[in-house]
Enzyme design. Structure first.
Site, PDB file in Angstrom:
ATOM      1  N   HIS A 101       0.881  -1.317  -0.017  1.00  0.00           N
ATOM      2  CA  HIS A 101       0.220  -0.083   0.059  1.00  0.00           C
ATOM      3  C   HIS A 101       0.840   1.298   0.046  1.00  0.00           C
ATOM      4  O   HIS A 101       0.533   2.258   0.673  1.00  0.00           O
ATOM      5  CB  HIS A 101      -0.891   0.056   1.123  1.00  0.00           C
ATOM      6  CG  HIS A 101      -2.286  -1.054   1.080  1.00  0.00           C
ATOM      7  ND1 HIS A 101      -2.444  -1.514   0.091  1.00  0.00           N
ATOM      8  CD2 HIS A 101      -2.562  -1.526   2.141  1.00  0.00           C
ATOM      9  CE1 HIS A 101      -3.576  -2.374   0.042  1.00  0.00           C
ATOM     10  NE2 HIS A 101      -3.675  -2.411   1.320  1.00  0.00           N
ATOM     11  N   HIS A 145      -9.637   2.129   0.622  1.00  0.00           N
ATOM     12  CA  HIS A 145      -9.819   1.058   1.466  1.00  0.00           C
ATOM     13  C   HIS A 145     -10.721   0.959   2.457  1.00  0.00           C
ATOM     14  O   HIS A 145     -10.721   0.835   3.711  1.00  0.00           O
ATOM     15  CB  HIS A 145      -8.349   0.700   2.249  1.00  0.00           C
ATOM     16  CG  HIS A 145      -8.080  -0.683   2.740  1.00  0.00           C
ATOM     17  ND1 HIS A 145      -8.717  -1.428   3.416  1.00  0.00           N
ATOM     18  CD2 HIS A 145      -6.644  -1.172   2.269  1.00  0.00           C
ATOM     19  CE1 HIS A 145      -8.118  -2.663   3.563  1.00  0.00           C
ATOM     20  NE2 HIS A 145      -6.876  -2.445   2.966  1.00  0.00           N
ATOM     21  N   GLU A 203     -11.424  -3.190  -3.018  1.00  0.00           N
ATOM     22  CA  GLU A 203     -10.462  -2.333  -3.331  1.00  0.00           C
ATOM     23  C   GLU A 203     -10.048  -2.319  -4.869  1.00  0.00           C
ATOM     24  O   GLU A 203      -9.485  -3.287  -5.296  1.00  0.00           O
ATOM     25  CB  GLU A 203      -9.058  -2.557  -2.634  1.00  0.00           C
ATOM     26  CG  GLU A 203      -9.378  -2.589  -1.182  1.00  0.00           C
ATOM     27  CD  GLU A 203      -8.140  -3.329  -0.597  1.00  0.00           C
ATOM     28  OE1 GLU A 203      -6.864  -3.045  -0.630  1.00  0.00           O
ATOM     29  OE2 GLU A 203      -8.583  -4.191   0.244  1.00  0.00           O
TER      30      GLU A 203
END
Length: 357
Positions: free
Chosen positions: A113, A184, A322
């Site tokens: 991420h 997210h 996502e």
């Protein structure tokens, strides 16, 4: 700017100066009375209030009730913007034009991420242009978290009168780079509580004939496999909990934490990715996206931490959808490219639509 809100959030609890910028709380409200609360730290969604089948409002997104909680959350990625690269890059390394780039390894041996100070730890410039629209902007400097190029990103949040949370992304760069933006949001369609109820009874449909198997560190094995005959076949509605612990692949993900390869008639079309229905509340979530994949994460690592108003996050109390490029794409030339060149514009649209049945 709206001061009162259905979620009981206090604007002053989100106001501070961080990274030389002012943080705040922004309230979007549509004609039907739905409400979206956002802070410009991490673009975090603090609440998203929509009705159940009886008209009762509750937040279907797990969020926080103060800036301090967002910044110091035990759930690092709780309902925030993700970048530069959502999902994992194997061993924190990739090669671009013959040069190897090294990233922080913040998820076992891999980069996750965008690294420990990715976009989820940044203050975004924010402008609320009307009651239903918030514009966010961030300039990610060349070399930030190891990524090349100055990346200029704009993200627009809209709360439409169809009870849609729509996200529009765009970005440009001055040097060749990689990009994979996503959101997210941790969804619980029943609503936050102490403890927040499980999502295992939800009926899930995923518009995908294939998925990407992973190894024990959640890195793709290198194949794109058919869902037929597997725990990943959600082409028709299926209870999330029925097969979540049924095979090696769900063991590798500690549940569902995999990327589905979405069925698309053409690249970049805005099409249905998932439909998720909660029998208890009657709430239904549909996700539409222009992206080729959707990572479905079933809250497997939630461990009881506290979010807004004392609500707790036990294991599998949330589901994330996502929308994104595929994991580890920079090291997989056979996956759709995540490269962005100068002169090009990265774009993505993802829409979360809420209804009842």
């Amino acid at each position: 700017m709206e001061q009162t809100n259905l979620a009981g959030l206090k604007r002053e609890d989100f106001q501070a100066e961080v990274q030389g910028k002012k943080t705040d709380l922004y309230i979007l409200r549509n004609a039907k009375g739905a409400e979206l609360a956002v802070t410009n730290f991490a673009g975090a969604v603090c609440s998203l209030m929509v009705p159940d089948r009886n008209g009762k409002m509750a937040s279907v997104v797990m969020g926080h009730d103060s800036l301090e909680h967002v910044m110091n959350s035990a759930e690092t990625y709780l309902s925030v913007l993700i970048g530069r690269y959502g999902n994992r890059i194997a061993k924190g390394r990739f090669t671009l034009d013959g040069k190897e780039y090294t990233l922080a390894t913040n998820d076992g041996p891999n980069s996750l991420h965008g690294g420990p100070t990715g976009f989820h730890k940044r203050v975004w410039d924010a402008e609320q242009t009307d009651k239903q629209t918030l514009k966010l902007h961030y300039l990610s400097a060349d070399g930030e978290e190891g990524f090349p190029g100055n990346l200029d990103i704009n993200v627009v949040y809209r709360l439409t009168d169809n009870n849609e949370f729509a996200i529009e992304y765009s970005a440009t760069t001055d040097a060749r780079t990689i990009i994979n933006l996503t959101h997210h949001a941790y969804f619980n369609l029943t609503g936050m509580a102490d403890p927040t109820p499980s999502v295992l009874d939800y009926k899930l449909t995923v518009n995908a004939d294939h998925y990407i198997p992973i190894d024990a560190t959640a890195i793709p094995l290198g194949t794109i496999d058919a869902v037929e005959g597997t725990a990943f076949d959600f082409r028709t509605p299926h209870r999330i909990g029925d097969r979540i612990d049924s095979c090696l692949q769900t063991s590798n993900g500690n549940g569902y934490d995999h990327c589905w390869v979405l069925n698309k008639r053409q690249n970049g079309e805005l099409s249905l990715a998932v439909r998720c229905a909660d029998p208890a509340s009657g709430r239904v979530l549909e996700c539409y996206t222009t992206e080729p994949g959707v990572q479905v994460y079933s809250g497997n690592w939630c461990s009881g931490s506290i979010c807004a108003h004392g609500a707790t996050l036990p294991r599998r109390c949330a589901i994330c959808f996502e929308a994104q490029r595929f994991p580890d794409s920079p090291n997989r030339p056979y996956f759709p490219s995540a490269i962005l060149d100068p002169g090009q514009t990265y774009t993505q649209t993802t829409v979360y639509r809420f209804d009842v049945e």
